[in-house]
Design a protein around this motif. Sequence first.
Motif, PDB file in Angstrom:
ATOM      1  N   ALA A 276       0.835  -1.201   0.000  1.00 22.77           N
ATOM      2  CA  ALA A 276       0.000   0.000   0.000  1.00 22.77           C
ATOM      3  C   ALA A 276       0.870   1.253   0.000  1.00 22.77           C
ATOM      4  O   ALA A 276       0.570   2.236  -0.690  1.00 22.77           O
ATOM      5  CB  ALA A 276      -0.942  -0.005   1.205  1.00 22.77           C
ATOM      6  N   TRP A 277       1.954   1.224   0.783  1.00 24.74           N
ATOM      7  CA  TRP A 277       2.822   2.396   0.839  1.00 24.74           C
ATOM      8  C   TRP A 277       3.429   2.720  -0.521  1.00 24.74           C
ATOM      9  O   TRP A 277       3.555   3.895  -0.900  1.00 24.74           O
ATOM     10  CB  TRP A 277       3.931   2.220   1.863  1.00 24.74           C
ATOM     11  N   SER A 278       3.790   1.719  -1.297  1.00 27.88           N
ATOM     12  CA  SER A 278       4.382   1.982  -2.608  1.00 27.88           C
ATOM     13  C   SER A 278       3.402   2.728  -3.508  1.00 27.88           C
ATOM     14  O   SER A 278       3.800   3.548  -4.341  1.00 27.88           O
ATOM     15  CB  SER A 278       4.828   0.675  -3.266  1.00 27.88           C
ATOM     16  N   VAL A 279       2.115   2.439  -3.357  1.00 26.00           N
ATOM     17  CA  VAL A 279       1.080   3.166  -4.104  1.00 26.00           C
ATOM     18  C   VAL A 279       0.902   4.565  -3.535  1.00 26.00           C
ATOM     19  O   VAL A 279       0.868   5.567  -4.252  1.00 26.00           O
ATOM     20  CB  VAL A 279      -0.253   2.387  -4.074  1.00 26.00           C
ATOM     21  N   SER A 280       0.777   4.623  -2.207  1.00 26.30           N
ATOM     22  CA  SER A 280       0.565   5.906  -1.540  1.00 26.30           C
ATOM     23  C   SER A 280       1.702   6.882  -1.821  1.00 26.30           C
ATOM     24  O   SER A 280       1.476   8.081  -2.019  1.00 26.30           O
ATOM     25  CB  SER A 280       0.433   5.672  -0.029  1.00 26.30           C
ATOM     26  N   LYS A 281       2.909   6.376  -1.842  1.00 28.63           N
ATOM     27  CA  LYS A 281       4.072   7.230  -2.098  1.00 28.63           C
ATOM     28  C   LYS A 281       3.950   7.922  -3.448  1.00 28.63           C
ATOM     29  O   LYS A 281       4.279   9.112  -3.591  1.00 28.63           O
ATOM     30  CB  LYS A 281       5.345   6.392  -2.036  1.00 28.63           C
ATOM     31  N   ASN A 282       3.460   7.203  -4.446  1.00 30.65           N
ATOM     32  CA  ASN A 282       3.266   7.800  -5.767  1.00 30.65           C
ATOM     33  C   ASN A 282       2.189   8.875  -5.724  1.00 30.65           C
ATOM     34  O   ASN A 282       2.292   9.912  -6.391  1.00 30.65           O
ATOM     35  CB  ASN A 282       2.899   6.717  -6.780  1.00 30.65           C
ATOM     36  N   TRP A 283       1.112   8.604  -4.970  1.00 29.47           N
ATOM     37  CA  TRP A 283       0.071   9.621  -4.811  1.00 29.47           C
ATOM     38  C   TRP A 283       0.651  10.891  -4.186  1.00 29.47           C
ATOM     39  O   TRP A 283       0.348  12.003  -4.618  1.00 29.47           O
ATOM     40  CB  TRP A 283      -1.060   9.087  -3.942  1.00 29.47           C
ATOM     41  N   TRP A 284       1.475  10.702  -3.147  1.00 31.92           N
ATOM     42  CA  TRP A 284       2.070  11.865  -2.492  1.00 31.92           C
ATOM     43  C   TRP A 284       2.976  12.635  -3.454  1.00 31.92           C
ATOM     44  O   TRP A 284       3.023  13.874  -3.409  1.00 31.92           O
ATOM     45  CB  TRP A 284       2.868  11.436  -1.260  1.00 31.92           C
TER      46      TRP A 284
END
Length: 300
Positions: A276-284
Amino acid sequence: MNELLARKFIYQNARPLDLARWQFCFENGSREAVFTALAVYQNDDGGFGHGLEPDCWNPNSSPIQTWAATEIIRETGLEDKEHPLVQGILHYLASGKDFDGHTWANTIATNNDAPHAPWWQHTSNHEISYNPTASLITFIFKFADSESELFALALNLAKEAYRYFKSHFPLESVGNVACFVKLYDYLKESTVNTQIDLTEFKDLLQRQIQQVLTYDVDTWLVDYACKPSFFISSKSSDFYIENQEICELECKFIERTQESDGSWAITWSWSDYPEAWSVSKNWWKSDWIIKYLKFVKTFR
């Protein structure tokens, strides 16, 4: 700083919401396109969830994710008090959900059921926080009927919030400070009479901002450091003149630290949910591209 690279990253990686924000901010895109994308995150109770705040994937409405929606609405400059998104948020805030009579909850129990950063983990003994309450008060002042119970509640909450700020000065939480700056900025520009001494409020915030700012620029690249863009959005800010030098340092920092893919480094992480963090990081990254370009364009 290469704006074309930043644009390419957005078009290749951003959520539909952040693509619409980019187009609105920099390409004459429509406000309604932003609202259409934002509405996907709104629940039937009027609050927002579903990972609108990229560090919290809770699908349920929460004050923090609803606050994130108000920030996007503020970014567009919306004035329409009857807009469905606005009315939904007011309904959520008036419902009493996630509200203890004094503050809206900083975290909620169902956060723990979805991927989330450790700072959004809910515990039973959490401390009082005015993040996001102090900022949500300004949304109520701007959009609620001045004769409504919600507006009257916001008047009382603003006075309570300021008493808290004075009695706990100086605050350590950057999120709390940012919300109090938004409260001050709105009260200064509005005709809402909260009986708060704005001269005193300004002076305290000036000292507070200088206390929490991270002046070691080298740490900005590796830590979640407190930068002036957290509090100062234009040269007309009451806090700009005394922080002009560090605002210029942030502009230079942004210009020299863009990565080869057009984004900027995200300097925090959460390890419990690596996928999930790998996705969230891109969103950020998309969110920070927009914020950084707006900051530089404003101060340049």
